[in-house]
Design a protein around this motif. Structure first.
Motif, PDB file in Angstrom:
ATOM      1  N   ARG A 186       0.077  -3.840   5.371  1.00  0.00           N
ATOM      2  CA  ARG A 186       0.922  -3.899   6.562  1.00  0.00           C
ATOM      3  C   ARG A 186       1.065  -2.497   7.173  1.00  0.00           C
ATOM      4  O   ARG A 186       0.689  -2.280   8.304  1.00  0.00           O
ATOM      5  N   THR A 187       1.567  -1.561   6.374  1.00  0.00           N
ATOM      6  CA  THR A 187       1.690  -0.183   6.871  1.00  0.00           C
ATOM      7  C   THR A 187       0.829   0.733   6.016  1.00  0.00           C
ATOM      8  O   THR A 187       1.040   0.813   4.805  1.00  0.00           O
ATOM      9  N   THR A 237       0.836  -1.207   0.000  1.00  0.00           N
ATOM     10  CA  THR A 237       0.000   0.000   0.000  1.00  0.00           C
ATOM     11  C   THR A 237       0.868   1.253   0.000  1.00  0.00           C
ATOM     12  O   THR A 237       0.615   2.216   0.707  1.00  0.00           O
ATOM     13  N   THR A 269       2.398   2.755  -5.386  1.00  0.00           N
ATOM     14  CA  THR A 269       1.998   1.816  -6.434  1.00  0.00           C
ATOM     15  C   THR A 269       0.710   1.093  -6.058  1.00  0.00           C
ATOM     16  O   THR A 269      -0.241   1.058  -6.839  1.00  0.00           O
ATOM     17  N   TRP A 323      11.809   2.938   1.834  1.00  0.00           N
ATOM     18  CA  TRP A 323      12.895   2.769   0.847  1.00  0.00           C
ATOM     19  C   TRP A 323      13.800   3.986   0.823  1.00  0.00           C
ATOM     20  O   TRP A 323      14.942   3.907   0.392  1.00  0.00           O
ATOM     21  N   ARG A 333       7.105   8.546   1.313  1.00  0.00           N
ATOM     22  CA  ARG A 333       6.714   9.402   0.195  1.00  0.00           C
ATOM     23  C   ARG A 333       5.195   9.585   0.152  1.00  0.00           C
ATOM     24  O   ARG A 333       4.453   8.617   0.072  1.00  0.00           O
TER      25      ARG A 333
HETATM   26  P1  NA7 Z   1       6.862   1.251  -1.441  1.00  0.00           P
HETATM   27  O1  NA7 Z   1       6.503   2.649  -1.178  1.00  0.00           O
HETATM   28  O2  NA7 Z   1       8.172   0.755  -0.957  1.00  0.00           O
HETATM   29  O3  NA7 Z   1       5.684   0.356  -0.877  1.00  0.00           O
HETATM   30  C1  NA7 Z   1       5.796  -1.038  -0.790  1.00  0.00           C
HETATM   31  C2  NA7 Z   1       4.615  -1.568  -0.016  1.00  0.00           C
HETATM   32  O4  NA7 Z   1       4.696  -2.982   0.016  1.00  0.00           O
HETATM   33  C3  NA7 Z   1       4.574  -1.096   1.426  1.00  0.00           C
HETATM   34  O5  NA7 Z   1       3.247  -0.820   1.754  1.00  0.00           O
HETATM   35  C4  NA7 Z   1       5.096  -2.309   2.177  1.00  0.00           C
HETATM   36  O6  NA7 Z   1       4.686  -2.379   3.509  1.00  0.00           O
HETATM   37  C5  NA7 Z   1       4.484  -3.408   1.365  1.00  0.00           C
HETATM   38  N1  NA7 Z   1       5.127  -4.703   1.620  1.00  0.00           N
HETATM   39  C6  NA7 Z   1       6.376  -5.083   1.302  1.00  0.00           C
HETATM   40  N2  NA7 Z   1       6.597  -6.345   1.726  1.00  0.00           N
HETATM   41  C7  NA7 Z   1       5.468  -6.752   2.324  1.00  0.00           C
HETATM   42  C8  NA7 Z   1       5.069  -7.950   2.970  1.00  0.00           C
HETATM   43  N3  NA7 Z   1       5.909  -8.976   3.069  1.00  0.00           N
HETATM   44  N4  NA7 Z   1       3.824  -8.011   3.483  1.00  0.00           N
HETATM   45  C9  NA7 Z   1       2.988  -6.977   3.376  1.00  0.00           C
HETATM   46  N5  NA7 Z   1       3.297  -5.824   2.780  1.00  0.00           N
HETATM   47  C10 NA7 Z   1       4.519  -5.716   2.260  1.00  0.00           C
HETATM   48  O7  NA7 Z   1       6.850   0.937  -3.019  1.00  0.00           O
HETATM   49  P2  NA7 Z   1       5.927   1.567  -4.165  1.00  0.00           P
HETATM   50  O8  NA7 Z   1       6.230   0.808  -5.385  1.00  0.00           O
HETATM   51  O9  NA7 Z   1       4.517   1.665  -3.723  1.00  0.00           O
HETATM   52  O10 NA7 Z   1       6.435   3.035  -4.308  1.00  0.00           O
HETATM   53  C11 NA7 Z   1       7.800   3.316  -4.596  1.00  0.00           C
HETATM   54  C12 NA7 Z   1       7.934   4.698  -5.131  1.00  0.00           C
HETATM   55  O11 NA7 Z   1       7.547   4.725  -6.508  1.00  0.00           O
HETATM   56  C13 NA7 Z   1       7.059   5.731  -4.518  1.00  0.00           C
HETATM   57  O12 NA7 Z   1       7.518   6.164  -3.294  1.00  0.00           O
HETATM   58  C14 NA7 Z   1       7.038   6.819  -5.560  1.00  0.00           C
HETATM   59  O13 NA7 Z   1       8.212   7.578  -5.467  1.00  0.00           O
HETATM   60  C15 NA7 Z   1       7.048   6.025  -6.833  1.00  0.00           C
HETATM   61  P3  NA7 Z   1       5.672  -1.844   4.690  1.00  0.00           P
HETATM   62  O14 NA7 Z   1       5.699  -0.389   4.530  1.00  0.00           O
HETATM   63  O15 NA7 Z   1       7.033  -2.472   4.418  1.00  0.00           O
HETATM   64  O16 NA7 Z   1       5.061  -2.336   5.934  1.00  0.00           O
END
Ligand code: NA7
Length: 540
Positions: free
Chosen positions: A209-210, A186, A189, A493, A329
């Motif tokens: 998750r977050t 969430t 993307t 990230w 972000r």
């Molecule tokens: P992000 O912002 O890194 O988001 C990845 C999401 O995936 C984030 O909500 C993570 O939750 C979730 N995630 C990752 N691994 C898991 C697992 N194992 N279980 C549940 N959820 C998970 O990537 P985006 O592609 O959305 O965006 C990247 C950038 O692209 C954005 O900032 C813009 O600049 C354009 P978490 O936060 O780790 O709890």
């Protein structure tokens, strides 16, 4: 010479995103024999790969476009304030056609190693196709968000339904009608996918998750009159963008949150919400350094979530807590929170009901198995450093980039590195990278590298690198600016916290694009006083 079949060129550029495309153009204009290498089958970088439903840029199209060509500004017309992926990719293709860039690129090709040959002062790059290229200069335009990351969940290979990765979306339309669709992730993307797929899917299960904070994008079509005005004033706007900390057109303020009386603060927040986009950060100056001001804005946004989402339990789960707003972000959405009012959309709060595994049929959380026809990963990237560490980069005296960056990325300006002569990165991890307009940064970096190469040719110099001292001083400066920033208080990230085992820390330059550009310009104005050069010596 073991590289008997090597092809000798002037400059190697890695990547055909907006950075690599401009680099290839710029160096070709300088009369160089430049070869670009790109893993994808065509130009566009992240916009080539990210074809997922709802993909859109959260910078305004007037910002997120090249400023180097007044002709292209006039010839190209954006249709929306915030352009969608197909239009951005079309723009990249338009630029590639217009400037005939493809002839310089080798597509469907990955660099597997780049090794500095000290004796011959050349970079030797090998590709997965078995080619060997040699050039005095290598430019890494590999992008901060180009290495996708799968979630760390057991059983991914077991799933028998359709599995999609946002960042590797197929080139054909995917029909969600009547399907049970699961989304993991969430961030920006996931949010874009959820609001797009929610109304299409039979049922949508969001595994969160977050929760992220997301603000209204308030996108709109651009009227012909407005486009005409934009085109008339592009030059002045580009000049202003270079002075702007975002490298774009977002308004800037020096007004701290608590300088306003409470009712005016409230009014300003409401106005920012109504205006949409990233207006909040241009409304108060101290949101990233004053925790209380930040929390007040976060609370305001949580209030909005509560107003939009009907089911109180869902609303509560969607309200981000425990980290500062804008430290992750900020996303811009169209109807994200509203999507959860649809009866076919279900939020699974993985904080309370964690994912245990992926099964043949779907996802098992603590409460049971959720059966799915389709599963979408929107789980982010090994960002900022991932692409540069994905292949072997070896500098002087056998120093590898992996070794140099084992505790986190270090460079001067994000562009050049001690120990790696004639190797340059655009939008590298110690510049403003993900915190400002990536196209503006790319242009700045390419221009800076081009000036340095011109300087070297004028002076008959063969190799250049920043001194260790100036690199260390830059990294100290980056760290000092980062110290008070609330960005450090979220696991994202931006700080490397989303990848297991990755060194964490805020290594980006948080001083804004304008200050970054000034720092770059000062180095050039000093005639690269803190850089060391090798002189070309004619054989006796
Ligand atoms: P992000 O912002 O890194 O988001 C990845 C999401 O995936 C984030 O909500 C993570 O939750 C979730 N995630 C990752 N691994 C898991 C697992 N194992 N279980 C549940 N959820 C998970 O990537 P985006 O592609 O959305 O965006 C990247 C950038 O692209 C954005 O900032 C813009 O600049 C354009 P978490 O936060 O780790 O709890």
């Amino acid at each position: 010479n073991e590289n008997g079949s090597a092809e000798r060129v002037d400059i190697i550029v890695v990547g055909a995103g907006f950075g690599g495309m401009y680099a290839v153009y710029k160096f070709r204009e300088m009369g160089k024999n430049v070869v670009g290498i790109e893993a994808g089958s065509d130009v566009g970088g992240v916009w080539y790969w990210n074809r997922y439903p709802g993909a859109r840029c959260d910078l305004m199209s007037v910002d997120y476009s090249y400023g180097f060509s007044p002709e292209i500004e006039q010839e190209w017309t954006w249709s929306e304030q915030f352009a969608a992926q197909p239009e951005i990719l079309e723009y990249a293709n338009f630029v590639a056609d217009r400037l005939d860039l493809r002839k310089n690129f080798r597509f469907d090709t990955r660099v597997t190693s780049a090794i500095w040959d000290e004796e011959r002062k050349l970079w030797v790059a090998k590709t997965d196709g078995g080619a060997v290229l040699e050039a005095p200069y290598a430019i890494m335009s590999t992008g901060p968000l180009s290495i996708p990351k799968d979630p760390d969940i057991p059983g991914i290979d077991r799933f028998k339904g359709e599995l999609y990765r946002a960042q590797k979306w197929p080139h054909h339309e995917v029909d969600f009608t009547g399907k049970r669709v699961g989304v993991i992730g969430t961030g920006s993307t996931g949010i874009q996918i959820i609001q797009e797929v929610g109304p299409q899917a039979g049922e949508l299960f969001v595994f969160q998750r977050t929760p992220s904070f997301t603000l209204p994008m308030r996108n709109r079509d651009l009227s012909p009159e407005y486009v005409a005005e934009m085109k008339k004033h592009y030059r002045q706007m580009r000049a202003a963008m270079k002075m702007n900390p975002t490298g774009g057109t977002r308004p800037v303020t020096s007004r701290p949150f608590y300088s306003l009386p409470p009712d005016q603060r409230e009014e300003a927040m409401e106005q920012a919400w109504q205006n949409g986009g990233h207006t909040f950060l241009g409304t108060f100056a101290d949101l990233m350094v004053n925790e209380e001001a930040n929390e007040a804005v976060a609370d305001f946004v949580r209030g909005k979530i509560g107003e939009i989402v009907d089911d109180p339990k869902t609303a509560e789960a969607l309200k981000p807590r425990g980290y500062p707003i804008f430290a992750r972000r900020p996303c811009l959405d169209t109807e994200y929170y509203e999507t959860y009012n649809r009866p076919n959309v279900h939020l699974i709060n993985c904080k309370e009901d964690p994912i245990l595994e992926i099964t043949e049929k779907g996802i098992r959380t603590e409460s049971g198995e959720h059966e799915l026809d389709m599963l979408i990963f929107a789980t982010g990237y090994d960002a900022l450093t991932g692409a540069l560490l994905a292949f072997d980069v070896v500098g002087r005296d056998g120093l590898t980039l992996k070794e140099k960056w084992k505790d986190g990325p270090r460079s001067h300006l994000g562009i050049a590195m001690a120990g790696f002569p004639n190797l340059f990165a655009t939008t590298g991890p110690n510049g403003p990278a993900a915190l400002a307009n990536i196209i503006t940064i790319s242009e700045n970096d390419v221009d800076w590298i081009a000036d340095l190469i011109t300087y070297m040719e004028d002076k008959n110099l063969s190799a250049v690198e920043p001194t260790q001292e100036v690199e260390d001083a830059w990294m100290d400066h980056v760290a000092a600016l980062a110290a008070p920033s609330l960005i450090r208080k979220a696991n994202t990230w931006w700080v490397g916290a989303n990848v297991k085992g990755k060194p964490t820390g805020l290594t980006m330059f948080v001083g804004g694009f304008a200050k970054y550009r000034e720092a770059c310009e000062a180095v050039a104005a000093s005639k690269y006083a803190d850089y060391s050069f090798d002189r070309i010596t004619e054989p006796a």
